[in-house]
Enzyme design. Sequence first.
Site, PDB file in Angstrom:
ATOM      1  N   LYS A 120       0.816  -1.225   0.240  1.00 48.30           N
ATOM      2  CA  LYS A 120       0.023   0.238   0.157  1.00 48.30           C
ATOM      3  C   LYS A 120       0.726   1.291  -0.024  1.00 48.30           C
ATOM      4  CE  LYS A 120      -3.586  -2.717   1.916  1.00 48.30           C
ATOM      5  NZ  LYS A 120      -4.450  -3.364   3.244  1.00 48.30           N
ATOM      6  N   GLN A 131      -5.321  -2.126   8.975  1.00 43.49           N
ATOM      7  CA  GLN A 131      -4.697  -3.576   8.321  1.00 43.49           C
ATOM      8  C   GLN A 131      -5.348  -4.546   9.607  1.00 43.49           C
ATOM      9  OE1 GLN A 131      -3.121  -3.963   5.515  1.00 43.49           O
ATOM     10  NE2 GLN A 131      -3.870  -6.003   5.786  1.00 43.49           N
ATOM     11  N   ASP A 152     -11.694   1.308   3.038  1.00 43.33           N
ATOM     12  CA  ASP A 152     -11.954  -0.249   2.773  1.00 43.33           C
ATOM     13  C   ASP A 152     -13.560  -0.460   2.596  1.00 43.33           C
ATOM     14  OD1 ASP A 152      -9.718  -1.783   2.849  1.00 43.33           O
ATOM     15  OD2 ASP A 152      -9.443  -2.020   4.944  1.00 43.33           O
TER      16      ASP A 152
END
Length: 288
Positions: free
Chosen positions: A53, A97, A120
Amino acid sequence: MAIVISGRELAAKKREYMKNEVVKLENKYGRKPHLAVILVGEDPGSVSYVKGKEKACMEIGIVNTTITKPVTITQEELLQIIQQLNSDPFVDGILVQLPLPKHINPTYVINSIRPDKDVDGFHPNNVASLYLKQPGIIPCTPKGILEVLDSANIEIEGKRACIIGRSNIVGLPVSKLLLDKNATISIAHSRTKNLAEVTREADILIAAVGKPLFVKKDMIKEGAVVIDVGVNRNPLTNKLCGDVDFDNVLDKVSYITKVPGGIGPMTITCLMENTIECFLKHMEDKND
Ligand code: NAP
């Protein structure tokens, strides 16, 4: 002859486009989009995803802050960090995460992220928006899958699509996106009886199971489009592999994605796209 759709190539094209867009956005708004990533602990898989990322942000010109915390961080401390990021006007996207250590409840954590920074697309508001067909943030992997199908001009309307897997992050949202494109959907899972009979009906088969080389030739309709979402280790070679036994099915499919180089790069690219979308929304809201 089967066509292998390269998610890596598609992702590279999209990143090039976004890189130019970010330059224009900075000229227009005086700053670049900013993604904050929180990494708890040192799980090698998570560390590697976060690195991917960071690399994508750097490539495109998105500002990236990675906050690394030890596995001993308390839930309260993590929620405090999220609150700070929520109220920071220079942060557009927040990603925690997953997975988190056992003593932290991921639902509390996800629900504490401001929905308009939830890159997300896991916050209940964004999930509801997807199901109600309202504007919101679409989760990255399902979004990437749809973009891969679109890039190969694969017709979805009227087709039978089967998704193996019903997780909140892949199986369910991709089913909804395909339904919205007028496919007829079946969702298979661990309790599905006669799985091969179900999957053989599919013109489009999406494998999101998490089991190496699980999908074999006898599970596939002649000429089907097969999208492999799985990221696994081959138990024999220890190399990265998908849920689909690529070599075994290749002569039976019309289109297929590969692992690595398929849906993975598109997932990260869609994360970048979502960050830019959040940035644009913040800029518009500021000017209202
Ligand atoms: P998950 O939450 O573990 O869900 C797996 C799904 O597969 C569940 O719905 C499960 O059914 C179903 N399943 C398990 N065994 C089965 C069987 N024998 N027959 C039929 N269905 C079965 O996994 P996930 O998070 O959706 O991820 C799936 C895979 O995609 C993993 O390999 C993951 O690493 C990968 N992934 C890749 C990306 C990417 O960017 N490429 C992103 C996310 C995930 P039940 O619901 O009945 O348990």
